[in-house]
Design a protein around this motif. Structure first.
Motif, PDB file in Angstrom:
ATOM      1  N   ILE A  37      -6.520   4.819   3.125  1.00  0.00           N
ATOM      2  CA  ILE A  37      -6.469   3.634   2.266  1.00  0.00           C
ATOM      3  C   ILE A  37      -6.803   2.368   3.048  1.00  0.00           C
ATOM      4  O   ILE A  37      -7.279   1.383   2.482  1.00  0.00           O
ATOM      5  CB  ILE A  37      -5.101   3.487   1.560  1.00  0.00           C
ATOM      6  N   ASN A  68     -13.918  -2.668   1.312  1.00  0.00           N
ATOM      7  CA  ASN A  68     -13.807  -3.734   0.315  1.00  0.00           C
ATOM      8  C   ASN A  68     -14.085  -5.108   0.929  1.00  0.00           C
ATOM      9  O   ASN A  68     -14.543  -6.023   0.236  1.00  0.00           O
ATOM     10  CB  ASN A  68     -12.420  -3.700  -0.319  1.00  0.00           C
ATOM     11  N   SER A  95      -3.359  -2.001   2.768  1.00  0.00           N
ATOM     12  CA  SER A  95      -4.226  -1.518   1.693  1.00  0.00           C
ATOM     13  C   SER A  95      -4.621  -2.628   0.737  1.00  0.00           C
ATOM     14  O   SER A  95      -4.074  -3.732   0.766  1.00  0.00           O
ATOM     15  CB  SER A  95      -3.500  -0.432   0.880  1.00  0.00           C
ATOM     16  N   ILE A  96      -5.605  -2.302  -0.085  1.00  0.00           N
ATOM     17  CA  ILE A  96      -5.891  -3.144  -1.246  1.00  0.00           C
ATOM     18  C   ILE A  96      -4.669  -3.101  -2.140  1.00  0.00           C
ATOM     19  O   ILE A  96      -4.071  -2.045  -2.338  1.00  0.00           O
ATOM     20  CB  ILE A  96      -7.132  -2.609  -2.004  1.00  0.00           C
ATOM     21  N   ASN A  97      -4.281  -4.249  -2.684  1.00  0.00           N
ATOM     22  CA  ASN A  97      -3.126  -4.272  -3.583  1.00  0.00           C
ATOM     23  C   ASN A  97      -3.559  -3.785  -4.949  1.00  0.00           C
ATOM     24  O   ASN A  97      -4.362  -4.430  -5.622  1.00  0.00           O
ATOM     25  CB  ASN A  97      -2.542  -5.688  -3.674  1.00  0.00           C
ATOM     26  N   ASN A  98      -3.013  -2.674  -5.369  1.00  0.00           N
ATOM     27  CA  ASN A  98      -3.408  -2.075  -6.657  1.00  0.00           C
ATOM     28  C   ASN A  98      -2.529  -2.525  -7.813  1.00  0.00           C
ATOM     29  O   ASN A  98      -2.602  -1.996  -8.909  1.00  0.00           O
ATOM     30  CB  ASN A  98      -3.372  -0.545  -6.566  1.00  0.00           C
ATOM     31  N   TYR A  99      -1.644  -3.541  -7.546  1.00  0.00           N
ATOM     32  CA  TYR A  99      -0.773  -4.012  -8.643  1.00  0.00           C
ATOM     33  C   TYR A  99      -1.626  -4.563  -9.780  1.00  0.00           C
ATOM     34  O   TYR A  99      -2.543  -5.344  -9.557  1.00  0.00           O
ATOM     35  CB  TYR A  99       0.165  -5.107  -8.131  1.00  0.00           C
ATOM     36  N   ASN A 137      -4.462  -9.817  -2.889  1.00  0.00           N
ATOM     37  CA  ASN A 137      -5.614  -8.935  -2.744  1.00  0.00           C
ATOM     38  C   ASN A 137      -5.341  -7.823  -1.738  1.00  0.00           C
ATOM     39  O   ASN A 137      -5.815  -6.706  -1.882  1.00  0.00           O
ATOM     40  CB  ASN A 137      -6.841  -9.731  -2.305  1.00  0.00           C
ATOM     41  N   THR A 138      -4.571  -8.164  -0.701  1.00  0.00           N
ATOM     42  CA  THR A 138      -4.246  -7.212   0.357  1.00  0.00           C
ATOM     43  C   THR A 138      -2.733  -7.151   0.524  1.00  0.00           C
ATOM     44  O   THR A 138      -2.061  -8.184   0.533  1.00  0.00           O
ATOM     45  CB  THR A 138      -4.888  -7.635   1.686  1.00  0.00           C
ATOM     46  N   ASP A 188     -10.490   2.037   2.833  1.00  0.00           N
ATOM     47  CA  ASP A 188     -10.874   1.461   1.540  1.00  0.00           C
ATOM     48  C   ASP A 188     -10.839  -0.061   1.598  1.00  0.00           C
ATOM     49  O   ASP A 188     -11.702  -0.746   1.029  1.00  0.00           O
ATOM     50  CB  ASP A 188      -9.934   1.957   0.437  1.00  0.00           C
TER      51      ASP A 188
END
Length: 316
Positions: free
Chosen positions: A12, A19, A312-316, A297-298, A15
């Motif tokens: 992740i 990004n 990781s990229i924040n998937n919220y 964003n992160t 990723d």
């Protein structure tokens, strides 16, 4: 990256690196590995405070993001860095400022804390707060000044901001001087940066009322109203990096360590009952759930020893 001491998942993390504009984690790693002068400077400045995980998991990705953002945009950009007190964001900011010069562009890291109201105005802002603290919660900052200084920089390239010294007035703090710089990119850091007013739909009664006195509950409602005014600052941010503890309670030990270190260096800091009161304010003036809802964003998760366990990229 096999010989590095990294405890966060690399899949992740890759990723995130992609990004940020890189083809692969390997290419990104090779790019930074060739910068021997930069790593020599890291070892000089960090005094071993930042291990492999912080250097490769946070410092270099943040620099990468800032560098790409600066290269790919004609407008001046602001990155937000949200992290609780004692996390290490101040030291991180100083290091990022210094290292950016090795990439031939200048980053200035400024803090919400530097925009605390001057002593003459702070007295009314903290009046009757249930924690008897002298600063810290939403509503104790010069927001109009902050907005003006950031917009002036975006327009002219000249950044002129105050510097707040927390050791002044026997630890109560006050503005000490101003700094004027011409950075290519600005990072704005703060302990509740990105926090939005909560809604009843996002929080149950236990989130709001457990462990709180009636005065704390009432004053926290006032703070939620104060947070509305901060949205104009959050709207100026291009991105937010959120460094978040695995458990909120870690912040107490970190803040105590921070104040003890300040006392050793400057001979003044929050101590004894003042420190206890300040910690309670930090713990309860904003519902913990609000920190899960920061639209970053992160997302960087750290454990009690401040080791990075997820980037990781924040998937919220």
């Amino acid at each position: 990256m096999k010989n590095l001491e990294l405890n966060f998942p690399l899949d992740i993390f890759e990723d995130l690196i992609i990004n940020l504009g890189w083809d692969s984690l390997e290419n990104w790693f090779n790019f930074w590995s060739q910068k021997d002068d930069l790593f020599f400077k890291v070892s000089q400045l960090s005094s071993s405070k930042f291990k492999d995980d912080w250097v490769w998991g946070l410092i270099l990705p943040l620099l990468s993001d800032a560098y790409k953002l600066n290269q790919n945009n004609s407008e001046r950009k602001i990155i937000g860095l949200s992290a609780l007190p004692g996390t290490g964001k101040t030291t991180l900011g100083l290091l990022v400022e210094e290292l950016s010069s090795h990439l031939n562009f200048k980053i200035s890291v400024i803090s919400l804390d530097d925009f605390y109201l001057p002593a003459s105005e702070m007295k009314n802002a903290v009046l009757n707060n249930p924690w008897n603290v002298s600063r810290g919660f939403p509503g104790t900052h010069s927001l109009n000044l902050m907005e003006k200084k950031l917009l002036d920089w975006k327009k002219t390239g000249i950044l002129n901001v105050p510097i707040y010294d927390k050791s002044l007035r026997s630890g109560l703090g006050d503005r000490s001087r101003w700094r004027t710089e011409t950075p290519d990119l600005v990072i704005l850091e703060g302990w509740f940066l990105g926090i939005k007013p909560y809604s009843e739909s996002n929080h149950n009664k236990n989130d709001l009322d457990s462990c709180l006195s009636k005065n704390e509950i009432n004053f926290r409602r006032k703070i939620q109203t104060n947070l509305i005014s901060y949205q104009k600052i959050w709207d100026l941010l291009e991105k937010i990096w959120h460094v978040k503890p695995e458990y909120f309670e870690y912040m107490k030990d970190w803040k105590c360590e921070q104040e003890e270190e300040m006392f050793k260096i400057k001979g003044s800091s929050l101590r004894d009952q003042k420190l206890i009161d300040f910690l309670r304010m930090l713990c309860y003036c904003i519902p913990h759930k609000s920190f899960d809802l920061i639209n970053s964003n992160t997302l960087v998760i750290i454990n009690k020893n401040r080791k990075l366990i997820k980037v990781s990229i924040n998937n919220y």
